[in-house]
Design a protein around this motif. Structure first.
Motif, PDB file in Angstrom:
ATOM      1  N   GLY A 169       0.813  -1.214   0.000  1.00 46.28           N
ATOM      2  CA  GLY A 169       0.000   0.000   0.000  1.00 46.28           C
ATOM      3  C   GLY A 169       0.841   1.256   0.000  1.00 46.28           C
ATOM      4  O   GLY A 169       1.997   1.244   0.414  1.00 46.28           O
ATOM      5  N   ALA A 170       0.228   2.344  -0.442  1.00 50.29           N
ATOM      6  CA  ALA A 170       0.929   3.636  -0.465  1.00 50.29           C
ATOM      7  C   ALA A 170       1.150   4.121   0.961  1.00 50.29           C
ATOM      8  O   ALA A 170       0.431   3.735   1.882  1.00 50.29           O
ATOM      9  CB  ALA A 170       0.104   4.649  -1.236  1.00 50.29           C
ATOM     10  N   ASP A 171       2.151   4.990   1.121  1.00 51.15           N
ATOM     11  CA  ASP A 171       2.481   5.439   2.484  1.00 51.15           C
ATOM     12  C   ASP A 171       1.351   6.251   3.104  1.00 51.15           C
ATOM     13  O   ASP A 171       1.212   6.285   4.317  1.00 51.15           O
ATOM     14  CB  ASP A 171       3.813   6.200   2.514  1.00 51.15           C
ATOM     15  N   LEU A 172       0.513   6.874   2.271  1.00 49.83           N
ATOM     16  CA  LEU A 172      -0.609   7.650   2.800  1.00 49.83           C
ATOM     17  C   LEU A 172      -1.523   6.778   3.663  1.00 49.83           C
ATOM     18  O   LEU A 172      -2.040   7.219   4.697  1.00 49.83           O
ATOM     19  CB  LEU A 172      -1.401   8.253   1.634  1.00 49.83           C
ATOM     20  N   VAL A 173      -1.685   5.519   3.233  1.00 47.73           N
ATOM     21  CA  VAL A 173      -2.563   4.593   3.948  1.00 47.73           C
ATOM     22  C   VAL A 173      -2.143   4.474   5.410  1.00 47.73           C
ATOM     23  O   VAL A 173      -2.977   4.464   6.317  1.00 47.73           O
ATOM     24  CB  VAL A 173      -2.520   3.208   3.264  1.00 47.73           C
ATOM     25  N   PHE A 174      -0.832   4.418   5.637  1.00 50.27           N
ATOM     26  CA  PHE A 174      -0.340   4.133   6.987  1.00 50.27           C
ATOM     27  C   PHE A 174      -0.312   5.365   7.865  1.00 50.27           C
ATOM     28  O   PHE A 174      -0.131   5.253   9.068  1.00 50.27           O
ATOM     29  CB  PHE A 174       1.037   3.476   6.904  1.00 50.27           C
ATOM     30  N   SER A 175      -0.474   6.549   7.262  1.00 51.18           N
ATOM     31  CA  SER A 175      -0.490   7.737   8.116  1.00 51.18           C
ATOM     32  C   SER A 175      -1.913   8.105   8.530  1.00 51.18           C
ATOM     33  O   SER A 175      -2.085   9.023   9.319  1.00 51.18           O
ATOM     34  CB  SER A 175       0.223   8.897   7.432  1.00 51.18           C
ATOM     35  N   ILE A 176      -2.926   7.414   8.011  1.00 60.25           N
ATOM     36  CA  ILE A 176      -4.300   7.694   8.432  1.00 60.25           C
ATOM     37  C   ILE A 176      -4.607   6.828   9.657  1.00 60.25           C
ATOM     38  O   ILE A 176      -4.443   5.609   9.610  1.00 60.25           O
ATOM     39  CB  ILE A 176      -5.299   7.374   7.300  1.00 60.25           C
ATOM     40  N   PRO A 177      -5.037   7.444  10.764  1.00 58.65           N
ATOM     41  CA  PRO A 177      -5.385   6.636  11.938  1.00 58.65           C
ATOM     42  C   PRO A 177      -6.489   5.639  11.585  1.00 58.65           C
ATOM     43  O   PRO A 177      -7.270   5.893  10.667  1.00 58.65           O
ATOM     44  CB  PRO A 177      -5.888   7.668  12.958  1.00 58.65           C
ATOM     45  N   GLY A 208      -4.677   2.910   8.825  1.00 53.55           N
ATOM     46  CA  GLY A 208      -3.296   2.461   8.795  1.00 53.55           C
ATOM     47  C   GLY A 208      -3.085   1.218   9.642  1.00 53.55           C
ATOM     48  O   GLY A 208      -2.505   0.224   9.188  1.00 53.55           O
ATOM     49  N   SER A 209      -3.593   1.248  10.876  1.00 55.23           N
ATOM     50  CA  SER A 209      -3.343   0.096  11.746  1.00 55.23           C
ATOM     51  C   SER A 209      -4.158  -1.113  11.281  1.00 55.23           C
ATOM     52  O   SER A 209      -3.694  -2.249  11.346  1.00 55.23           O
ATOM     53  CB  SER A 209      -3.662   0.448  13.198  1.00 55.23           C
ATOM     54  N   MET A 210      -5.363  -0.855  10.749  1.00 54.95           N
ATOM     55  CA  MET A 210      -6.183  -1.969  10.255  1.00 54.95           C
ATOM     56  C   MET A 210      -5.521  -2.598   9.015  1.00 54.95           C
ATOM     57  O   MET A 210      -5.535  -3.825   8.858  1.00 54.95           O
ATOM     58  CB  MET A 210      -7.573  -1.426   9.905  1.00 54.95           C
ATOM     59  N   SER A 211      -4.945  -1.751   8.157  1.00 54.14           N
ATOM     60  CA  SER A 211      -4.307  -2.280   6.952  1.00 54.14           C
ATOM     61  C   SER A 211      -3.191  -3.245   7.311  1.00 54.14           C
ATOM     62  O   SER A 211      -3.067  -4.312   6.713  1.00 54.14           O
ATOM     63  CB  SER A 211      -3.718  -1.146   6.115  1.00 54.14           C
ATOM     64  N   ARG A 212      -2.386  -2.852   8.285  1.00 57.73           N
ATOM     65  CA  ARG A 212      -1.297  -3.746   8.690  1.00 57.73           C
ATOM     66  C   ARG A 212      -1.859  -5.070   9.203  1.00 57.73           C
ATOM     67  O   ARG A 212      -1.297  -6.115   8.955  1.00 57.73           O
ATOM     68  CB  ARG A 212      -0.443  -3.086   9.778  1.00 57.73           C
ATOM     69  N   LYS A 213      -2.990  -5.010   9.906  1.00 54.86           N
ATOM     70  CA  LYS A 213      -3.550  -6.238  10.473  1.00 54.86           C
ATOM     71  C   LYS A 213      -4.072  -7.189   9.399  1.00 54.86           C
ATOM     72  O   LYS A 213      -4.082  -8.396   9.597  1.00 54.86           O
ATOM     73  CB  LYS A 213      -4.666  -5.893  11.467  1.00 54.86           C
ATOM     74  N   VAL A 214      -4.546  -6.645   8.265  1.00 56.22           N
ATOM     75  CA  VAL A 214      -5.013  -7.554   7.214  1.00 56.22           C
ATOM     76  C   VAL A 214      -3.875  -7.955   6.277  1.00 56.22           C
ATOM     77  O   VAL A 214      -4.109  -8.658   5.295  1.00 56.22           O
ATOM     78  CB  VAL A 214      -6.197  -6.980   6.408  1.00 56.22           C
ATOM     79  N   LEU A 265       4.958   4.478  20.388  1.00 53.71           N
ATOM     80  CA  LEU A 265       3.700   3.844  20.781  1.00 53.71           C
ATOM     81  C   LEU A 265       2.633   3.968  19.696  1.00 53.71           C
ATOM     82  O   LEU A 265       1.620   3.288  19.744  1.00 53.71           O
ATOM     83  CB  LEU A 265       3.179   4.461  22.083  1.00 53.71           C
ATOM     84  N   ASN A 266       2.837   4.859  18.718  1.00 53.89           N
ATOM     85  CA  ASN A 266       1.892   4.940  17.602  1.00 53.89           C
ATOM     86  C   ASN A 266       2.268   3.988  16.468  1.00 53.89           C
ATOM     87  O   ASN A 266       1.409   3.314  15.919  1.00 53.89           O
ATOM     88  CB  ASN A 266       1.847   6.356  17.037  1.00 53.89           C
ATOM     89  N   PHE A 267       3.528   3.994  16.099  1.00 60.67           N
ATOM     90  CA  PHE A 267       3.914   3.269  14.896  1.00 60.67           C
ATOM     91  C   PHE A 267       4.761   2.031  15.181  1.00 60.67           C
ATOM     92  O   PHE A 267       4.771   1.103  14.389  1.00 60.67           O
ATOM     93  CB  PHE A 267       4.670   4.193  13.937  1.00 60.67           C
ATOM     94  N   GLY A 268       5.469   2.050  16.287  1.00 59.01           N
ATOM     95  CA  GLY A 268       6.290   0.896  16.610  1.00 59.01           C
ATOM     96  C   GLY A 268       7.496   0.793  15.689  1.00 59.01           C
ATOM     97  O   GLY A 268       7.721   1.634  14.823  1.00 59.01           O
ATOM     98  N   TYR A 309      16.574   4.617  14.042  1.00 57.62           N
ATOM     99  CA  TYR A 309      15.875   4.449  12.761  1.00 57.62           C
ATOM    100  C   TYR A 309      14.662   5.358  12.662  1.00 57.62           C
ATOM    101  O   TYR A 309      14.041   5.431  11.608  1.00 57.62           O
ATOM    102  CB  TYR A 309      15.417   3.002  12.592  1.00 57.62           C
ATOM    103  N   GLY A 310      14.313   5.986  13.767  1.00 54.25           N
ATOM    104  CA  GLY A 310      13.128   6.844  13.748  1.00 54.25           C
ATOM    105  C   GLY A 310      11.860   6.021  13.754  1.00 54.25           C
ATOM    106  O   GLY A 310      11.876   4.806  13.893  1.00 54.25           O
ATOM    107  N   CYS A 311      10.762   6.722  13.597  1.00 49.62           N
ATOM    108  CA  CYS A 311       9.449   6.107  13.682  1.00 49.62           C
ATOM    109  C   CYS A 311       8.525   6.891  12.791  1.00 49.62           C
ATOM    110  O   CYS A 311       8.261   8.053  13.085  1.00 49.62           O
ATOM    111  CB  CYS A 311       8.927   6.297  15.099  1.00 49.62           C
ATOM    112  N   SER A 312       8.086   6.321  11.713  1.00 51.37           N
ATOM    113  CA  SER A 312       7.145   7.065  10.894  1.00 51.37           C
ATOM    114  C   SER A 312       6.344   6.098  10.065  1.00 51.37           C
ATOM    115  O   SER A 312       6.736   4.944   9.885  1.00 51.37           O
ATOM    116  CB  SER A 312       7.876   8.060  10.004  1.00 51.37           C
ATOM    117  N   PRO A 313       5.185   6.532   9.559  1.00 50.79           N
ATOM    118  CA  PRO A 313       4.389   5.623   8.727  1.00 50.79           C
ATOM    119  C   PRO A 313       5.038   5.364   7.366  1.00 50.79           C
ATOM    120  O   PRO A 313       4.576   4.506   6.628  1.00 50.79           O
ATOM    121  CB  PRO A 313       3.060   6.361   8.580  1.00 50.79           C
TER     122      PRO A 313
END
Lengths: 348, 345
Positions: free
Chosen positions: A169-177, A180-186, B285-288, B126-130
């Motif tokens: 997925g694009a990085d935008l997906v992971f910056s949306i609360p 983002g976390s749901m995407s990683r889980k699937v 704690l947000n991104f790990g 390594y930092g922490c970011s989406p």
């Protein structure tokens, strides 16, 4: 006079020579044709989809008409699932993929959408290997990436080996609360070469939509016209790991949220790549989130082998471009073929 | 190679003190010198045996005299501090971390006897970011240089250590980038966090956490003292826990705080002195963060004994945390409902 390009409507020439008045050989949506009975039509093979009850986890969110002992067993499964969730007794891989949640909740929610709403026909599932790494490359469309979710469902629930598709997925997906976390889980992870190669080396089935936002956010008038295929990073990942590339053509996703306009200033305001206007959104508010019930076909094509190349070839830009174009052309041709077989976007 | 004289910095804190006591237990090592600005607390001092404590500030050039006078051949730098509150504010913490490390390296560079330098660094570099790849390998650089705090200090110190390694090619330099510690004995901001009965998290985020058992951390540092391997190594346990999953495993209750309220809530916890998270720890704690430990296992030859899940469970059991939601209760409810269903039939 420049020569007109001939687009083959059928992958077997001669058998159905009536090109002028195309005879519709639509795959029957309800009657599943077994593999042997299709007398070698590699393009239009309909792989029988096992009934959800056999393949799927035993309890379903919508499961109702079952006998009593089955009902009790379902309750036991549901309780065991809830207990695992409450006590944190489940496994998560290093990408954050949670198979327990994906199988029991996400797939159960998506299955009615797949089966009843979009009536998806998954074609050529036998082209996806039962084990080992492979890279599924698909066209992207539909304003929201529902096509990715449906491809995941097709491979998990209809593929004989029940494979999990690990989407990129694009990085935008992971910056949306939430998203983002749901995407990683699937099982989604960031579209970058280290992640893709790590998954492929681990023998996972990886899915990529190289058009990205250009594809998913294109206006409705440009439907089924493939956009630029990224920078070919997916080809170099496949070459380095020597896994086959499986071209995947998705028909039907373009019609779910027909995007008639793009409000650029609003998109900039929200930091989004586009702000869609569809017939229902934003005019009818939340109703706009309901996708139109188009009829879908997902066709997995013949795998393109990359193990003949040396890992060093991944750094040869010309070769990477050529393979990228080959994959893109294959998908585009399959899209045209599937479209010519389709009479109506909603009936099929 | 067994070192003769070892100098351990940061000896009044958990890792330094326990490393010094482990080294002091080895009769082949002649002397173990522990350096810190404050003497170790009594509980830590008891285990340190014949290790000698030198009250010295590594920011002071006096440290050069200690290193040269005692003919130190191995220096283990474990004094990096992550908590501004403990070191008297962020300015003092930075001073202690960065300037202290520079002085220490300058002293080592001048001392011809030094042949081994071990740095306890952190995966926070390594930092922490989406936008980061899911798993970091040693060769990856962060997308953006850490903007401040512990991570920035560690990244800067690693830079100075690389410079030192270039000036003194005869010294073998090992940089160990360590994941967050948990264990029944160690006290970190993370262990305090999971000891709260109601654990606040940021709504909509779920971090992937890779942890390291504190005993594994000590074992890696001890092994690094004895080996001559140069290079950067990620140190972390196998496997991953999600933050929500860890909270459930500890039997805690998760309280998801919407993004807008994170500021006031963290202010409250800082006020009550229950928790004090720096911004980079909040991002964790947000991104790990997950690192690849293949080099540790294959090149360095160390496989952590505890996986992430085992290390966390050991922490929960060792602390005897009383779960708010006991797993036994959940199981009892499950059995009760099933029995009721059977009775209905």
């Amino acid at each position: 006079m420049p020569q007109a390009r001939v687009i083959p409507l059928y992958s077997d020439h001669g058998k159905h020579g009536d090109h002028g008045k195309a005879v519709m050989r639509r795959p029957e949506p309800r009657v599943r044709v077994p593999v042997e009975a299709t007398d070698g039509l590699p393009g239009a093979r309909v792989v029988p989809c096992p009934a959800p009850a056999e393949e799927a986890p035993r309890w379903e969110l919508d499961g109702g008409q079952v006998n009593r002992s089955g009902w009790e067993e379902q309750l036991a499964d549901l309780l065991a699932f809830l207990r695992r969730r409450l006590t944190g007794d489940y496994g998560v891989d290093e990408f954050g993929f949670d198979p327990d949640l994906t199988d029991h909740v996400v797939m159960a929610i998506l299955w009615p959408l797949y089966e009843r709403w979009f009536r998806v026909d998954a074609i050529g599932l036998s082209n996806v290997p039962d084990s080992g790494g492979a890279l599924v490359v698909a066209n992207h469309s539909g304003t929201l990436p529902i096509d990715g979710l449906m491809t995941m469902v097709a491979l998990r629930r209809c593929h004989p080996a029940g494979r999990h598709l690990r989407a990129l997925g694009a990085d935008l997906v992971f910056s949306i609360p939430m998203i983002g976390s749901m995407s990683r889980k699937v099982g989604v992870t960031l579209a970058c070469n280290p992640d893709a190669e790590r998954l492929l080396n681990a023998g996972e089935l990886v899915g990529v939509w190289p058009e990205g936002f250009k594809g998913v956010g294109k206006p409705f008038r440009e439907r089924y016209k493939l956009q630029r295929f990224g920078r070919g990073g997916f080809v170099s990942a496949a070459m380095r790991t020597g896994v086959p590339i499986i071209p995947c053509s998705i028909v039907g996703a373009e019609e779910i949220y027909p995007m008639i306009a793009d409000l650029k200033p609003l998109a900039r305001l929200f930091g989004l790549p586009y702000f869609p206007v569809t017939p229902l959104f934003p005019l009818f508010g939340l109703l706009g989130a309901v996708p139109l019930p188009s009829k879908w076909y997902i066709e997995f094509g013949e795998p393109i082998r990359t193990d003949r190349y040396e890992p060093a070839d991944a750094d040869d830009p010309m070769l990477v471009f050529n393979v990228t174009d080959q994959v893109r052309e294959t998908i585009q041709q399959t899209l045209y073929r599937l479209l010519s077989l389709r009479r109506n976007a909603f009936i099929g | 190679m067994t070192p003769k004289v070892v100098l351990v910095t940061g000896v009044s804190r958990f890792v330094g003190a326990h490393l010094a006591s482990r080294l002091a237990a080895d009769p082949e090592i002649d002397r173990v010198l522990g350096v810190d600005t404050l003497p170790p607390p009594r509980t830590l001092l008891r285990g340190m045996g014949r290790a000698e404590f030198v009250r010295a500030d590594i920011r002071n050039p006096l440290i050069a005299k200690v290193i040269r006078g005692a003919e130190v051949d191995t220096v283990v730098h474990t004094s990096l501090s992550a908590h501004p509150a403990q070191s008297g504010g962020r300015v003092a913490m930075k001073e202690m971390n960065v300037i202290g490390s520079m002085q220490l390296l300058a002293a080592c560079q001048r001392s011809p006897k030094v042949s081994r330098f071990v740095l306890k660094s952190t995966t926070a570099v390594y930092g922490c970011s989406p936008r980061d790849p899911a798993v970091f390998t040693e060769s990856m650089a962060p997308k953006a240089m850490p903007s401040g705090g512990y991570a920035k200090d560690a990244a800067e110190i690693e830079g100075y250590v690389r410079g030192f390694g270039r000036c003194r090619p005869d010294v073998s330099v090992a940089v160990l980038r360590m994941a967050n510690f948990v264990g029944p004995r160690i006290e970190t901001s993370l262990t305090k966090y999971f000891s709260l009965p109601i654990v606040p998290t940021v709504l909509g985020y779920d971090a992937r956490m890779q942890l390291l058992h504190s005993e594994d951390a000590l074992a890696v540092l001890e092994r690094a003292c004895r080996s001559e391997l140069s290079g950067v190594f990620n140190v972390g346990a196998q496997g991953v826990l999600l933050l929500s999953q860890a909270i459930r495993r500890a039997g805690r209750v998760e309280l998801s705080v919407p993004g807008a309220l994170v500021g006031p809530v963290s202010q409250f916890f800082r006020g009550t002195r229950l928790l004090d998270f720096t911004p980079d720890q909040m991002r964790f704690l947000n991104f790990g963060r997950v690192v690849d430990t293949e080099r540790l296992r294959n090149e360095f030859g160390f496989t952590p004994r505890w996986t992430t899940v085992q290390a966390f469970d050991d922490f929960v059991q060792g602390r005897q945390l009383r779960p708010v939601i006991p797993a036994a209760r959940v199981r009892a409810v499950e059995r009760g409902v099933l029995a009721a269903a059977r009775a209905l039939r």
